[in-house]
Design a protein around this motif. Structure first.
Motif, PDB file in Angstrom:
ATOM      1  N   THR A 241     -79.734 -49.990  31.813  1.00  0.00           N
ATOM      2  CA  THR A 241     -79.800 -48.727  32.571  1.00  0.00           C
ATOM      3  C   THR A 241     -78.968 -47.636  31.901  1.00  0.00           C
ATOM      4  O   THR A 241     -79.218 -46.451  32.118  1.00  0.00           O
ATOM      5  N   LEU A 242     -77.991 -48.036  31.078  1.00  0.00           N
ATOM      6  CA  LEU A 242     -77.199 -47.040  30.359  1.00  0.00           C
ATOM      7  C   LEU A 242     -78.033 -46.277  29.333  1.00  0.00           C
ATOM      8  O   LEU A 242     -77.632 -45.212  28.873  1.00  0.00           O
ATOM      9  N   PHE A 243     -79.181 -46.829  28.969  1.00  0.00           N
ATOM     10  CA  PHE A 243     -80.042 -46.190  27.982  1.00  0.00           C
ATOM     11  C   PHE A 243     -81.196 -45.422  28.619  1.00  0.00           C
ATOM     12  O   PHE A 243     -82.030 -44.857  27.915  1.00  0.00           O
ATOM     13  N   GLU A 244     -81.262 -45.420  29.945  1.00  0.00           N
ATOM     14  CA  GLU A 244     -82.345 -44.720  30.626  1.00  0.00           C
ATOM     15  C   GLU A 244     -82.094 -43.210  30.622  1.00  0.00           C
ATOM     16  O   GLU A 244     -80.953 -42.764  30.443  1.00  0.00           O
ATOM     17  N   PRO A 245     -83.155 -42.406  30.819  1.00  0.00           N
ATOM     18  CA  PRO A 245     -82.988 -40.951  30.823  1.00  0.00           C
ATOM     19  C   PRO A 245     -81.959 -40.513  31.868  1.00  0.00           C
ATOM     20  O   PRO A 245     -81.972 -40.991  33.001  1.00  0.00           O
ATOM     21  N   SER A 246     -81.084 -39.639  31.453  1.00  0.00           N
ATOM     22  CA  SER A 246     -80.081 -39.083  32.349  1.00  0.00           C
ATOM     23  C   SER A 246     -79.764 -37.672  31.882  1.00  0.00           C
ATOM     24  O   SER A 246     -78.675 -37.397  31.350  1.00  0.00           O
TER      25      SER A 246
ATOM     26  N   ARG B 155     -72.089 -36.444  25.004  1.00  0.00           N
ATOM     27  CA  ARG B 155     -70.876 -37.170  24.610  1.00  0.00           C
ATOM     28  C   ARG B 155     -70.417 -38.118  25.709  1.00  0.00           C
ATOM     29  O   ARG B 155     -69.944 -39.237  25.432  1.00  0.00           O
ATOM     30  N   GLU B 156     -70.545 -37.693  26.946  1.00  0.00           N
ATOM     31  CA  GLU B 156     -70.159 -38.553  28.069  1.00  0.00           C
ATOM     32  C   GLU B 156     -70.993 -39.822  28.098  1.00  0.00           C
ATOM     33  O   GLU B 156     -70.468 -40.923  28.295  1.00  0.00           O
ATOM     34  N   ARG B 157     -72.307 -39.678  27.885  1.00  0.00           N
ATOM     35  CA  ARG B 157     -73.167 -40.860  27.876  1.00  0.00           C
ATOM     36  C   ARG B 157     -72.830 -41.781  26.703  1.00  0.00           C
ATOM     37  O   ARG B 157     -72.786 -43.013  26.842  1.00  0.00           O
ATOM     38  N   LEU B 158     -72.560 -41.213  25.527  1.00  0.00           N
ATOM     39  CA  LEU B 158     -72.198 -42.031  24.372  1.00  0.00           C
ATOM     40  C   LEU B 158     -70.888 -42.773  24.614  1.00  0.00           C
ATOM     41  O   LEU B 158     -70.746 -43.942  24.214  1.00  0.00           O
ATOM     42  N   MET B 159     -69.951 -42.141  25.286  1.00  0.00           N
ATOM     43  CA  MET B 159     -68.687 -42.812  25.579  1.00  0.00           C
ATOM     44  C   MET B 159     -68.876 -43.934  26.593  1.00  0.00           C
ATOM     45  O   MET B 159     -68.234 -44.989  26.490  1.00  0.00           O
ATOM     46  N   GLU B 160     -69.746 -43.734  27.566  1.00  0.00           N
ATOM     47  CA  GLU B 160     -70.033 -44.807  28.529  1.00  0.00           C
ATOM     48  C   GLU B 160     -70.593 -46.025  27.813  1.00  0.00           C
ATOM     49  O   GLU B 160     -70.203 -47.165  28.093  1.00  0.00           O
ATOM     50  N   ILE B 161     -71.517 -45.784  26.903  1.00  0.00           N
ATOM     51  CA  ILE B 161     -72.112 -46.881  26.141  1.00  0.00           C
ATOM     52  C   ILE B 161     -71.071 -47.524  25.236  1.00  0.00           C
ATOM     53  O   ILE B 161     -70.994 -48.759  25.121  1.00  0.00           O
ATOM     54  N   ALA B 162     -70.261 -46.695  24.590  1.00  0.00           N
ATOM     55  CA  ALA B 162     -69.236 -47.211  23.675  1.00  0.00           C
ATOM     56  C   ALA B 162     -68.253 -48.118  24.414  1.00  0.00           C
ATOM     57  O   ALA B 162     -67.900 -49.203  23.925  1.00  0.00           O
ATOM     58  N   GLU B 163     -67.800 -47.696  25.581  1.00  0.00           N
ATOM     59  CA  GLU B 163     -66.822 -48.482  26.337  1.00  0.00           C
ATOM     60  C   GLU B 163     -67.430 -49.801  26.816  1.00  0.00           C
ATOM     61  O   GLU B 163     -66.784 -50.855  26.740  1.00  0.00           O
ATOM     62  N   ALA B 164     -68.669 -49.749  27.305  1.00  0.00           N
ATOM     63  CA  ALA B 164     -69.325 -50.972  27.771  1.00  0.00           C
ATOM     64  C   ALA B 164     -69.588 -51.924  26.612  1.00  0.00           C
ATOM     65  O   ALA B 164     -69.389 -53.136  26.729  1.00  0.00           O
TER      66      ALA B 164
ATOM     67  N   LYS C 116     -79.832 -52.466  20.485  1.00  0.00           N
ATOM     68  CA  LYS C 116     -80.079 -51.425  19.476  1.00  0.00           C
ATOM     69  C   LYS C 116     -81.362 -50.668  19.777  1.00  0.00           C
ATOM     70  O   LYS C 116     -81.402 -49.432  19.677  1.00  0.00           O
ATOM     71  N   ASP C 117     -82.418 -51.375  20.161  1.00  0.00           N
ATOM     72  CA  ASP C 117     -83.687 -50.711  20.470  1.00  0.00           C
ATOM     73  C   ASP C 117     -83.560 -49.812  21.692  1.00  0.00           C
ATOM     74  O   ASP C 117     -84.139 -48.715  21.738  1.00  0.00           O
ATOM     75  N   GLY C 118     -82.806 -50.266  22.694  1.00  0.00           N
ATOM     76  CA  GLY C 118     -82.597 -49.431  23.875  1.00  0.00           C
ATOM     77  C   GLY C 118     -81.838 -48.164  23.541  1.00  0.00           C
ATOM     78  O   GLY C 118     -82.169 -47.075  24.031  1.00  0.00           O
ATOM     79  N   PHE C 119     -80.845 -48.286  22.674  1.00  0.00           N
ATOM     80  CA  PHE C 119     -80.068 -47.116  22.268  1.00  0.00           C
ATOM     81  C   PHE C 119     -80.909 -46.179  21.406  1.00  0.00           C
ATOM     82  O   PHE C 119     -80.817 -44.948  21.537  1.00  0.00           O
ATOM     83  N   ALA C 120     -81.745 -46.737  20.540  1.00  0.00           N
ATOM     84  CA  ALA C 120     -82.620 -45.911  19.713  1.00  0.00           C
ATOM     85  C   ALA C 120     -83.573 -45.087  20.578  1.00  0.00           C
ATOM     86  O   ALA C 120     -83.846 -43.921  20.277  1.00  0.00           O
ATOM     87  N   ALA C 121     -84.055 -45.690  21.666  1.00  0.00           N
ATOM     88  CA  ALA C 121     -84.938 -44.951  22.576  1.00  0.00           C
ATOM     89  C   ALA C 121     -84.186 -43.798  23.232  1.00  0.00           C
ATOM     90  O   ALA C 121     -84.735 -42.704  23.425  1.00  0.00           O
ATOM     91  N   LEU C 122     -82.917 -44.028  23.579  1.00  0.00           N
ATOM     92  CA  LEU C 122     -82.105 -42.953  24.147  1.00  0.00           C
ATOM     93  C   LEU C 122     -81.927 -41.816  23.130  1.00  0.00           C
ATOM     94  O   LEU C 122     -82.035 -40.646  23.470  1.00  0.00           O
TER      95      LEU C 122
ATOM     96  N   ASP D  93     -83.588 -40.956  10.616  1.00  0.00           N
ATOM     97  CA  ASP D  93     -83.884 -42.375  10.816  1.00  0.00           C
ATOM     98  C   ASP D  93     -83.126 -42.846  12.053  1.00  0.00           C
ATOM     99  O   ASP D  93     -81.931 -43.139  11.997  1.00  0.00           O
ATOM    100  N   VAL D  94     -83.842 -42.909  13.166  1.00  0.00           N
ATOM    101  CA  VAL D  94     -83.193 -43.211  14.444  1.00  0.00           C
ATOM    102  C   VAL D  94     -82.635 -44.625  14.467  1.00  0.00           C
ATOM    103  O   VAL D  94     -81.519 -44.854  14.957  1.00  0.00           O
ATOM    104  N   HIS D  95     -83.381 -45.586  13.956  1.00  0.00           N
ATOM    105  CA  HIS D  95     -82.905 -46.973  14.005  1.00  0.00           C
ATOM    106  C   HIS D  95     -81.671 -47.168  13.123  1.00  0.00           C
ATOM    107  O   HIS D  95     -80.751 -47.904  13.472  1.00  0.00           O
ATOM    108  N   ARG D  96     -81.634 -46.500  11.989  1.00  0.00           N
ATOM    109  CA  ARG D  96     -80.443 -46.581  11.147  1.00  0.00           C
ATOM    110  C   ARG D  96     -79.256 -45.952  11.865  1.00  0.00           C
ATOM    111  O   ARG D  96     -78.135 -46.485  11.820  1.00  0.00           O
TER     112      ARG D  96
END
Length: 230
Positions: free
Chosen positions: A91-96, A102-111, A151-157, A171-174
């Motif tokens: 759910t962290l990778f879903e549209p928001s 930056r806030e979303r990236l930090m949430e993902i980074a911390e988790a 990784k695929d979920g984050f690439a979609a985000l 290159d999104v996947h890279r």
């Protein structure tokens, strides 16, 4: 019915033998089996564990284990998925759109950092590096069930943020691989190797610096800022 060896050739996809259809499964028993599998695979390794032992630990019959998960390999991979979903929910990778980038990236980074730093994750990483497992099909299946899904979920985000005009990425996947590699850093290496020692800065500082570096590389700049930079 015997559990298959880890050296059994892998099929295309995570599960080599899906659970048999029939009456609805008992969700509580399924959860108990997963919890028992996560504990015992990490404590004793994949090869040394049997479905009988996992069934005894979960307080169910071996038939119930097979009914829910089909075989040992499938159960192992479902345990990996369950751990990842619990620690880093997709759910962290879903549209928001209302959440700043930056806030979303930090949430993902911390988790993500909390997940890979947990004793279970460190033990699982070491397990994948043992000779018995490294020469089997399990590492590839483990990768698909855990790291690749993340990784695929984050690439979609990232793709959605590109369309929103917030990022510029060729290159999104890279870029997704680079993001998670930055987050691991020296902290994860030391955890896996079991060595302490001084590490510059705190985890929070490390994560902030990693997110900032990622944004410096890929955040879309305003046209005026581009002109000044040139």
């Amino acid at each position: 019915m015997t559990a298959p060896s880890a050296r059994q050739p892998a099929s295309s996809g995570a599960a080599s033998k899906p659970a048999s259809p029939g009456r609805p499964k008992d969700l509580a028993k399924g959860a108990a089996i997963l919890d028992a599998a996560k504990r015992m695979f990490l404590q004793h390794g994949y090869e040394r564990m049997s479905m009988d032992q996992i069934a005894a630990e979960a307080g169910v019959s071996k038939l119930t284990v097979y009914s829910h998960y089909g075989d040992k390999q499938t159960l192992f991979l479902e345990a990996v998925k369950a751990h990842c979903d619990q620690q880093l929910p997709l759910t962290l990778f879903e549209p928001s759109p209302g959440t700043p980038l930056r806030e979303r990236l930090m949430e993902i980074a911390e988790a993500f950092h909390a997940m890979i730093s947990s004793p279970e994750a460190v033990a699982g990483h070491r397990l994948m590096c043992t000779p018995q497992i490294a020469d089997s099909a399990l590492p590839i299946l483990f990768w698909e069930a855990g790291p690749k899904r993340i990784k695929d979920g984050f690439a979609a985000l990232l793709q959605r943020r590109i369309k929103a005009g917030e990022l510029e990425i060729g290159d999104v996947h890279r870029a997704a691989v680079q993001f998670f590699s930055l987050l691991k850093g020296e902290f994860h290496d030391r955890l896996v190797m079991g060595c302490g020692g001084d590490i510059t800065g705190t985890v929070e500082e490390h994560l902030n610096a990693s997110v900032d570096m990622f944004l410096r590389a890929y955040e879309r700049r305003a046209p005026a800022a581009k002109a000044r930079a040139s």
